[in-house]
Motif scaffolding. Structure first.
Motif, PDB file in Angstrom:
ATOM      1  N   LEU A 158       2.953   1.803  -3.279  1.00 51.39           N
ATOM      2  CA  LEU A 158       2.168   2.417  -4.347  1.00 51.39           C
ATOM      3  C   LEU A 158       1.851   3.876  -4.028  1.00 51.39           C
ATOM      4  O   LEU A 158       1.906   4.741  -4.911  1.00 51.39           O
ATOM      5  N   ARG A 183       1.185  -5.809  -7.075  1.00 45.08           N
ATOM      6  CA  ARG A 183       0.296  -6.978  -7.151  1.00 45.08           C
ATOM      7  C   ARG A 183       1.092  -8.279  -7.169  1.00 45.08           C
ATOM      8  O   ARG A 183       0.579  -9.336  -6.768  1.00 45.08           O
ATOM      9  N   ASN A 209       3.477   0.443 -11.450  1.00 43.84           N
ATOM     10  CA  ASN A 209       3.591   0.243 -10.008  1.00 43.84           C
ATOM     11  C   ASN A 209       2.480  -0.654  -9.467  1.00 43.84           C
ATOM     12  O   ASN A 209       2.711  -1.458  -8.555  1.00 43.84           O
ATOM     13  N   VAL A 210       1.284  -0.511 -10.019  1.00 44.89           N
ATOM     14  CA  VAL A 210       0.180  -1.392  -9.600  1.00 44.89           C
ATOM     15  C   VAL A 210       0.525  -2.847  -9.908  1.00 44.89           C
ATOM     16  O   VAL A 210       0.344  -3.741  -9.067  1.00 44.89           O
ATOM     17  N   LYS A 260       0.831  -1.213   0.000  1.00 47.57           N
ATOM     18  CA  LYS A 260       0.000   0.000   0.000  1.00 47.57           C
ATOM     19  C   LYS A 260       0.861   1.257   0.000  1.00 47.57           C
ATOM     20  O   LYS A 260       0.640   2.175  -0.811  1.00 47.57           O
TER      21      LYS A 260
END
Length: 293
Positions: free
Chosen positions: A129, A251, A246-247, A126
């Protein structure tokens, strides 16, 4: 000169030490070994976590795009520092640069205190990101400051970038420790830094190419404003790619969640006997002090 059978088949004699491998393949193997030596941890893939390659692939993609955007925002930074302005002075530009740096570094300390570091460890993906989103907003403000160079906009950009750097550094250290599976934290961190440098080189070259396309050598004020608007459009598109990379990177992470609250000294245990001994020592010291008086 080869045997009679090799002459009948028309085969060339292989060089000693490289049986059956043509020179082009040898070059490819050598380049692949050099690449692995420079960018991959020793013992890869067994020495790192299973998701290492997928994370680092997307992390490198976002790093390249990030440094392209850094070059684009640098165009705006040069503009509000007075490059091209006949009335600007070196002293004023230096004062502005130092003031922005001092404010950014000072306020970023609020986000690197131990309590915040524990929060970063409890939610690595979290905050990893979030740091990149803050960075993208900071660069956006730098570009906005090129068009509207007034106080809050001029100083908000470096503050957000400093906060992003502190947050990103804290989360990256946790990620690198997670990837290291053989006590090879130093090697994993070193190779990650090399990957960042490689992405930076590619990104900076790409950024210079984009600047030349949007009008880096424009002379009039109107053409410079038009070039800045084109830069903002390119920056917005690349920022979407940056955040998407970045996501995908976070992930891929498989880091177990840890508690946000940690004891001050987790490796030290104190039992009742230790407490009793400490009380005796304190009482003895108190008597000594009273006699000394």
């Amino acid at each position: 000169f080869g045997s009679s059978s090799s002459r009948r088949l028309g085969c060339a004699t292989q060089r000693p030490g490289f049986p059956g491998k043509p020179p082009a393949l040898l070059v490819n193997l050598a380049m692949g070994g050099w690449f692995a030596w420079l960018f991959l941890p020793d013992g890869y893939p067994d020495s790192v976590a299973p998701e290492y390659f997928q994370y680092q692939l997307w992390d490198t993609v976002q790093q390249v795009v990030y440094f392209v955007n850094t070059v684009i925002s640098m165009q705006a930074i040069m503009k509000f520092h007075g490059v091209g302005d006949a009335h600007a002075t070196a002293a004023a530009a230096t004062a502005l640069a130092l003031g922005r740096q001092i404010l950014g570094n000072t306020l970023s300390l609020c986000f690197t205190v131990p309590s915040m570091a524990r929060r970063y460890r409890s939610g690595v993906a979290k905050y990893r990101l979030l740091s990149e989103v803050i960075s993208a907003v900071g660069h956006s403000l730098e570009i906005l400051a090129g068009a509207f160079p007034f106080g809050p906009v001029l100083y908000a950009g470096p503050v957000l970038l400093s906060v992003s750097a502190g947050m990103g550094g804290a989360t990256r250290s946790v990620i690198m420790s997670h990837f290291a599976r053989r006590g090879n934290n130093g090697d994993v961190s070193l190779k990650e830094s090399n990957q960042d440098r490689g992405g930076k080189i590619i990104g900076l070259m790409g950024g210079v190419a984009i600047l030349s396309w949007v009008g880096m050598s424009s002379g009039t004020a109107a053409s410079e404003e038009a070039a800045l608007r084109r830069s903002a459009v390119v920056f917005a598109v690349l920022s979407v790619i940056h955040i998407a990379g970045n996501v995908m990177a976070v992930r891929a992470l498989r880091i177990p969640v840890v508690a946000a609250k940690e004891p001050a000294h987790p490796d030290i245990s104190i039992d009742d006997a230790d407490v009793a001994d400490a009380q005796v020592v304190v009482r003895g010291a108190s008597r000594c002090l009273s006699w000394a008086r």
